[in-house]
Design a protein around this motif. Structure first.
Motif, short mmCIF file in Angstrom:
data_model
loop_
_atom_site.label_atom_id
_atom_site.label_comp_id
_atom_site.label_asym_id
_atom_site.label_seq_id
_atom_site.Cartn_x
_atom_site.Cartn_y
_atom_site.Cartn_z
N ILE A 182 153.60 27.01 38.78
CA ILE A 182 152.43 27.89 38.69
C ILE A 182 152.90 29.29 38.33
N ASN A 183 151.95 30.11 37.96
CA ASN A 183 152.25 31.48 37.60
C ASN A 183 152.58 32.30 38.85
N ARG A 184 153.48 33.27 38.70
CA ARG A 184 153.85 34.11 39.83
C ARG A 184 152.65 34.90 40.34
N LYS A 185 151.78 35.36 39.43
CA LYS A 185 150.62 36.14 39.87
C LYS A 185 149.64 35.28 40.67
N LYS A 186 149.58 34.00 40.35
CA LYS A 186 148.72 33.12 41.15
C LYS A 186 149.29 32.94 42.55
N THR A 187 150.60 32.81 42.62
CA THR A 187 151.23 32.73 43.94
C THR A 187 150.97 34.00 44.74
N GLN A 188 151.04 35.14 44.09
CA GLN A 188 150.77 36.40 44.77
C GLN A 188 149.32 36.48 45.24
N ARG A 189 148.37 35.99 44.42
CA ARG A 189 146.96 36.03 44.81
C ARG A 189 146.70 35.12 46.01
N LEU A 190 147.22 33.90 45.95
CA LEU A 190 147.03 32.98 47.09
C LEU A 190 147.73 33.50 48.33
N TYR A 191 148.89 34.09 48.15
CA TYR A 191 149.64 34.65 49.27
C TYR A 191 148.84 35.76 49.94
N ARG A 192 148.18 36.58 49.14
CA ARG A 192 147.38 37.67 49.71
C ARG A 192 146.10 37.15 50.33
N GLU A 193 145.44 36.18 49.70
CA GLU A 193 144.20 35.64 50.24
C GLU A 193 144.41 34.91 51.56
N GLU A 194 145.58 34.28 51.71
CA GLU A 194 145.85 33.55 52.95
C GLU A 194 146.32 34.47 54.08
N GLY A 195 146.50 35.76 53.77
CA GLY A 195 146.92 36.70 54.81
C GLY A 195 148.34 36.51 55.26
N LEU A 196 149.22 36.17 54.35
CA LEU A 196 150.61 35.89 54.70
C LEU A 196 151.53 37.08 54.46
N THR A 197 150.98 38.25 54.22
CA THR A 197 151.79 39.41 53.91
C THR A 197 152.72 39.74 55.07
N VAL A 198 154.00 39.95 54.75
CA VAL A 198 155.00 40.25 55.77
C VAL A 198 154.91 41.72 56.13
N ARG A 199 154.81 42.00 57.40
CA ARG A 199 154.78 43.38 57.86
C ARG A 199 156.19 43.95 57.83
N ARG A 200 156.35 45.04 57.12
CA ARG A 200 157.66 45.66 56.98
C ARG A 200 158.01 46.41 58.25
N ARG A 201 159.19 46.10 58.76
CA ARG A 201 159.66 46.78 59.96
C ARG A 201 160.28 48.11 59.59
N LYS A 202 159.98 49.12 60.39
CA LYS A 202 160.51 50.45 60.14
C LYS A 202 161.89 50.57 60.75
#
Length: 352
Positions: free
Chosen positions: A78-98
């Motif tokens: 699949i396209n990388r942008k589609k993976t990014q869209r599904l990743y964002r829609e599923e709420g899987l964004t990794v919280r960056r540690r400071k």
């Protein structure tokens, strides 16, 4: 209200609240009726979303780029942008540690050839078990292939233990061209210094307070802490050894590495072995010179001096002899000019 979804929601709200027609509600919010009546024909991608959630659960600290590589490995092209869209829609964004701010170190010159065993980096990382007992891990990284050569956890690691681990590693892999580490007490002990002399291995120490001079193993320590140490509760030292060994194997053979074109370190090392001595590439950040000069980086400071001209007699004054009086080597041409010799190199001649 910019997105079509927001406009559909607004029209539905007006129809339910004021009991108006769809035509009038669209006129109020200035929306086209075709937008309101549009039915998406896009597939729900249920199986793909489920697989993405499964991989994200297994690799909790992976972003969408590495998850996209893992999906392609399993045949999901699949396209990388589609993976990014599904990743964002599923709420899987990794919280960056400071993290805390670190001192900015000076960069070392980069070599032309990048071959395995050209340079190893050593450092320690600390953690504790659920009982509160602390332990440390000795990490050894190949700076060219990014392989984790050794990850040795124990409650106490002395200089003699470091020598034993390095000796066993050299028997399995071969002698490195250079070893770089910080100025820890274990790494500056008499056992390590004596072993370096006997094995004839160059060992360079970074400047105190400059961890960026040993950036490869520092980056590896960050990945280990982010993906393993912060995600695992260790019940015992044996449990810690098992988990760390499994993670190190996965790091070498399964984890995509961004600086290697998202290839694994083991695959990248295998490609270098196939190419042999002909595999030469320009690599940034691999140091073949000492990161910390014994003279306190005098040569690095002298390299910024530029040649000037004497307007009084028209002769060109070269600062090569000036540098020779203040540092052991002429850093601008690396001609190893000694103060005792009183001579300049062929490249930098001073008129009599």
């Amino acid at each position: 209200m910019v997105t079509p979804a927001a406009k559909r929601e607004a029209v539905a709200h007006l129809q339910a609240l004021l009991d108006v027609s769809e035509r009038r509600a669209c006129r109020v919010i200035e929306a086209d009726r075709t937008v309101i009546r549009y039915q998406s024909r896009r597939d729900d991608d249920g199986s793909l979303r489920e697989k993405l959630r499964e991989l994200a659960h297994q690799r909790r600290r992976f972003g969408y780029r590495r998850l996209h590589i893992l999906l392609r490995r399993e045949g999901l092209m699949i396209n990388r942008k589609k993976t990014q869209r599904l990743y964002r829609e599923e709420g899987l964004t990794v919280r960056r540690r400071k993290g805390r701010k670190r001192a900015v170190g000076c960069r070392a010159p980069a070599p032309v050839a990048a071959l395995p065993n050209q340079r190893w980096s050593l450092d320690f990382v600390h953690d504790q078990m659920i009982t509160g007992r602390r332990f440390r891990v000795l990490n050894v990284v190949d700076d060219v292939t990014r392989e984790c050569l050794a990850a040795v956890p124990d409650t106490s690691i002395s200089g003699k233990r470091v020598v034993r681990e390095l000796t066993d590693l050299i028997v399995r892999r071969g002698k490195p061209g250079m070893i770089v580490s910080d100025n820890g007490t274990e790494l500056t002990s008499n056992a390590v210094l004596e072993w370096c002399g006997e094995a004839r291995i160059e060992w360079h120490y970074t400047t105190p307070g400059k961890p960026t001079q040993n950036a490869f193993v520092e980056s590896f320590n960050g990945r280990m802490r982010d993906e393993l140490l912060n995600e695992t509760l260790f019940t015992s030292l044996a449990h810690a050894r098992e988990k760390i060994a499994a993670w190190a194997h996965d790091y070498n053979a399964g984890r995509p590495h961004s600086s290697l074109g998202y290839a694994t370190p083991a695959a990248f090392a295998a490609d270098l072995k196939k190419q042999g001595a002909a595999a030469l590439r320009i690599a940034g950040g691999y140091a073949t010179q000492p990161l910390a000069s014994p003279t306190g980086m005098v040569g690095a400071r002298c390299s910024w001096l530029r040649r000037q001209s004497d307007l009084r007699n028209g002769h060109e004054i070269d600062f090569c002899r000036f540098l020779a009086d203040r540092c052991r080597a002429c850093s601008c041409c690396r001609c190893a000019l000694r103060p005792q010799s009183g001579r300049s190199c062929r490249r930098h001649r001073v008129p009599a």
